[in-house]
Design an enzyme around this catalytic site. Structure first.
Site, PDB file in Angstrom:
ATOM      1  CE1 TYR A  12      39.673 -83.842  13.472  1.00 16.72           C
ATOM      2  CE2 TYR A  12      37.864 -82.424  13.688  1.00 16.72           C
ATOM      3  CZ  TYR A  12      39.110 -82.822  13.124  1.00 16.72           C
ATOM      4  OH  TYR A  12      40.042 -81.632  12.636  1.00 16.72           O
ATOM      5  CB  CYS A  34      45.595-112.456  26.468  1.00 14.18           C
ATOM      6  SG  CYS A  34      44.506-113.554  25.694  1.00 14.18           S
TER       7      CYS A  34
END
Length: 819
Positions: free
Chosen positions: A425, A42
């Site tokens: 968050y 990859c």
């Protein structure tokens, strides 16, 4: 126990390594046809592009390191030619020496992988047509680049094709990308792939969509790719990335069962119909998690897991591999795109009912720098809301959301479960209501009947009897709107309800769907029959990418602007400050108008950073600065946007007026023309004047708009990817200078013969003379959009600009003509 493994990359090495960790006494031999094992395939495109500088970083293991750490007998350059199931032995050939021998086994793991597709086209075996599957392929491409390749054609717009297009551009090559379907990244749905296409074009990749290669021939030392539409692409190498097919040679010859999708058939333990033979990786069929049917999904993650499970079962465990959901992601320059689970196309093919939502949340808190909206699509069952698939495309936080949604799909969660996920968050990383939470809110509203949606594909056939209501600001509406829509901004809606009929369905929309949702709730509670556009105009424009009807501007390429950024500008900044102005999504002359308005509120020495997606804004902004005496400090590309940094000069006035004390005739004289006509004699006259003026020492700028642009068209097939209406428009207009008609006294071809007899230069010849003499030819970007023309349909050597570009040129001219 003696275990043989055929194939030494992802699945094969995972099986061998896991078996060794479970059984120290086993004899384990790995056969690999190539010269390398356990390499990072990859990463191959990124070594070609220079991101991974050290080639050895791709070689994760060697036969020597595997022997030392895991006591594996790894034999490279060795091909297994046949499997004798009755005798439980294989015939092996050492490729370099040509030596053949047999090796017995108790258990065999077959991991042959997949082979690149090479369609049987003329010239397909040319030495400069390459594939990219292993280290040897990479080295071959690197050698061609080091020998001076300057241009490449990439066949196939999937993961490898897009990655190769990016990395070849990073190396400075001209790149044409050819894809036979009408989008890049076929695993994504069409409207989700559009932002990636725009970004590829922005970075100079020429896309040829909905067209296939027909033949390859050598021409004057270069490689010519002929497309089925007749177009010819010249390059120095071709990369074939048109897909792969399972390598089934050994399996078929050994009589192993082949599944309905053309892969080796295995059970949940990765065992074939022979109890002593297991198979894993790209060559095996697996169960699609969402569609519950056999499929082929050649991906690195599943291949590694399948190999591990095969190794465990060889050693007596009973581990199962349940299904594959196809989670995958791709980097496209600064953008990221990916999907997990089923896409809409596959659900339709399978006849599975579904609901869908689009949303465009920001990657992190909008007030923290660097945030940008993303494109999200979530698919789920109409009854219980079980998640079926998701796609995410954008610049910021795409991988995070894709992984959360992939985990939710694997866990069998329903769309309303997304509401309650407690995700990390902080302003640099996300929002208090994460995009995944937002998807849950919208999907739950849809299932509960608190929201009714309409979709871009319903326009125009299914919307003719409805009222289209645009609740954006008047400025946004004037910049671009869906044809036929009426504009009542959200903040004025309550006072204008009498303008909306109660006997018709009202289809409301805004930019991303939030304002239209508020309008929907307002109207619904007042008894109106109303629906809101899922994903707003951002999704609508991605779906109707090439313009929705002649005479309307093409939708914006892509917008970073959040809805709050479209509010009126705040109070003037403190002097000396740097101010940012986001004009993304606006068509000419919107960005220039906003630039002028904002600059009026700044003081001398302030700097304004303007972002715009209009392709003509680079020329417009530079011309505007010259005209008003401001300094263009810098210009750069930031994702799909151009960013101009402008320092304010003195009080805003035209530079010509500020310098009115200069003596007449100072500097080189300049002539400017607007060429509006497409009549042969009028365009010919324009170039006669232009060539005469430039020969007398004048600078000449010609601005081509509407029918005049036809003089600069190429002859030949139209560009791919255009709508039917745009193609009809293109067929109706003359293709180039040689096809223009006279305005009067046509007389068939007689007048042209008379002109030739009188030795009047042809119009194509005059155009070439003008360009060679330095005449600047500027094409109106707005007119190109209206007429459905693409840049590749015009001759070389042109500039694309808007009205400000022309006005900037004409400000210092001593003569301006309108022809």
């Amino acid at each position: 126990m003696k275990m043989l493994v055929i194939g030494g990359v992802a699945a094969g090495m995972s099986a061998a390594a896991r078996a060794r960790r479970l059984d120290e006494t086993a004899s384990i031999i790995v056969f690999e046809r190539g010269d390398f094992v356990s390499f990072a395939n990859c990463g191959l495109p990124y070594h070609i592009g220079g991101k991974i500088a050290d080639r050895d970083q791709l070689l994760l293991q060697t036969p020597q390191s595997l022997a030392a750490t895991l006591n594996l007998d790894v034999r490279t350059g060795t091909e297994v030619e046949a499997i004798d199931r009755a005798a439980r032995q294989v015939r092996v050939r050492e490729l370099a020496a040509g030596k053949t021998y047999t090796e017995t086994y108790d258990k065999l793991v077959l991991a042959p992988g997949a082979a690149p597709l090479r369609p049987p086209l003329p010239g397909i075996d040319h030495p400069r047509i390459c594939v990219l599957r292993n280290i040897a392929d990479m080295d071959r491409i690197q050698k061609l680049l080091e020998e001076g390749a300057k241009a490449a054609v990439v066949i196939g717009g999937g993961y490898i094709g897009v990655e190769m297009a990016e990395n070849l551009r990073e190396r400075g090559l001209a790149v044409d990308l050819v894809e036979m379907v009408d989008q890049v990244m076929p695993p994504l749905d069409r409207e989700m792939a559009r932002p990636l296409e725009n970004h590829l074009r922005w970075h100079g990749v020429n896309l040829h969509l909905g067209v296939a290669a027909a033949a390859f021939t050598e021409s004057e030392g270069r490689l010519r790719t002929e497309l089925v539409n007749g177009q010819m692409l010249m390059a120095d190498l071709v990369i074939l990335s048109a897909g792969v097919k399972p390598d089934l040679r050994l399996a078929r010859a050994a009589g192993l069962a082949i599944g309905p999708r053309g892969g080796i058939q295995v059970d949940q333990h990765m065992r074939t119909n022979d109890p002593h033979i297991y198979a894993a990786g790209d060559a095996v069929e697996v169960t699609d998690l969402a569609l519950c049917c056999p499929t082929l999904l050649p991906l690195a993650g599943p291949a590694n897991r399948q190999g591990r499970i095969a190794g465990e079962n060889v050693c007596g465990r009973h581990t199962v591999y349940t299904a594959t959901q196809g989670t995958a992601i791709v980097k496209v320059f600064e953008m990221t795109g990916g999907g997990t689970g089923a896409n809409e196309k596959s659900l339709q093919r399978a006849g599975i009912n579904y609901r869908k939502i689009y949303l465009h949340p920001s990657g992190h808190a909008g007030y923290y720098p660097g945030s940008a909206p993303m494109n999200m699509k979530v698919l789920f069952a109409p009854g219980d809301g079980k998640l079926l698939g998701a796609q995410v495309v954008g610049y910021d936080g795409v991988d995070k959301r894709l992984d959360v949604l992939a985990t939710a799909i694997r866990a069998g969660l329903q769309v309303h479960d997304l509401e309650s996920l407690e995700l990390a968050y902080a302003p640099p990383y996300g929002s208090a209501k994460d995009p995944v939470n937002m998807a849950g809110f919208i999907g739950t509203n849809l299932l509960h009947g608190d929201l009714e949606l309409w979709y871009p594909e319903e326009y125009p056939d299914q919307t003719r009897n409805a009222v289209l209501l645009d609740v954006r600001s008047a400025m946004e509406y004037d910049t671009w709107h869906i044809p036929g829509a009426v504009n009542i901004p959200l903040d004025k809606l309550r006072g204008n309800l009498d303008r909306l009929p109660r006997g018709q369905t009202i289809l409301v929309y805004c930019k991303v769907g939030f304002r239209s949702y508020l309008a929907y709730r307002l109207l619904k509670q007042r008894g109106y029959d109303v629906k809101t556009l899922s994903g707003g105009t951002m999704t609508f424009c991605n779906y109707h990418r090439t313009g929705i009807c002649p005479g309307t501007p093409e939708p914006p390429l892509l917008s970073y602007a959040e809805e709050r950024q479209l509010a009126p500008a705040a109070a003037p900044p403190v002097p000396g400050r740097v101010v940012e102005l986001n004009c993304a999504g606006m068509q000419c002359p919107g960005p220039i108008r906003r630039l002028a308005e904002t600059m009026q509120g700044l003081q001398t020495g302030d700097e304004l950073i303007v972002s715009a997606s209009d392709p003509g804004f680079t020329a417009d902004g530079a011309a505007w600065c010259r005209h008003f005496g401001h300094t263009l400090v810098s210009q750069e590309q930031a994702g799909p946007l151009v960013r101009l940094r402008i320092r304010k000069g003195g009080p805003m006035q035209p530079a010509a007026a500020a310098n009115s004390d200069k003596p007449a005739g100072a500097g080189k004289p300049r002539k400017t023309m607007v060429v509006f006509s497409g009549d042969l004699d009028k365009v010919l006259a324009a170039f006669v004047i232009a060539n005469g003026a430039v020969s007398m020492g004048s600078e000449v700028v010609m601005f081509f708009t509407f029918w005049g642009i036809n003089a600069l068209r190429r002859s030949g097939p139209q560009a791919p990817g255009k709508t039917l209406l745009d193609r009809i428009f293109g067929w109706m207009m003359p293709q180039g200078a040689a096809a223009l008609r006279l305005s009067q006294m046509h007389m068939g071809a007689l007048m042209r013969r008379v002109m030739r007899a009188k030795q009047v230069d042809s119009l194509p010849g005059m155009i070439a003379q003008a360009q060679a003499a330095g005449v600047k030819l500027v094409v109106c970007s707005m007119s190109m959009d209206v007429m459905g023309l693409k840049r590749e349909e015009l001759i070389d050597g042109l500039e694309i600009g808007g009205v400000a570009a022309f006005l900037g040129e004409s400000a210092g001219a001593d003569m301006t003509l309108f022809i």
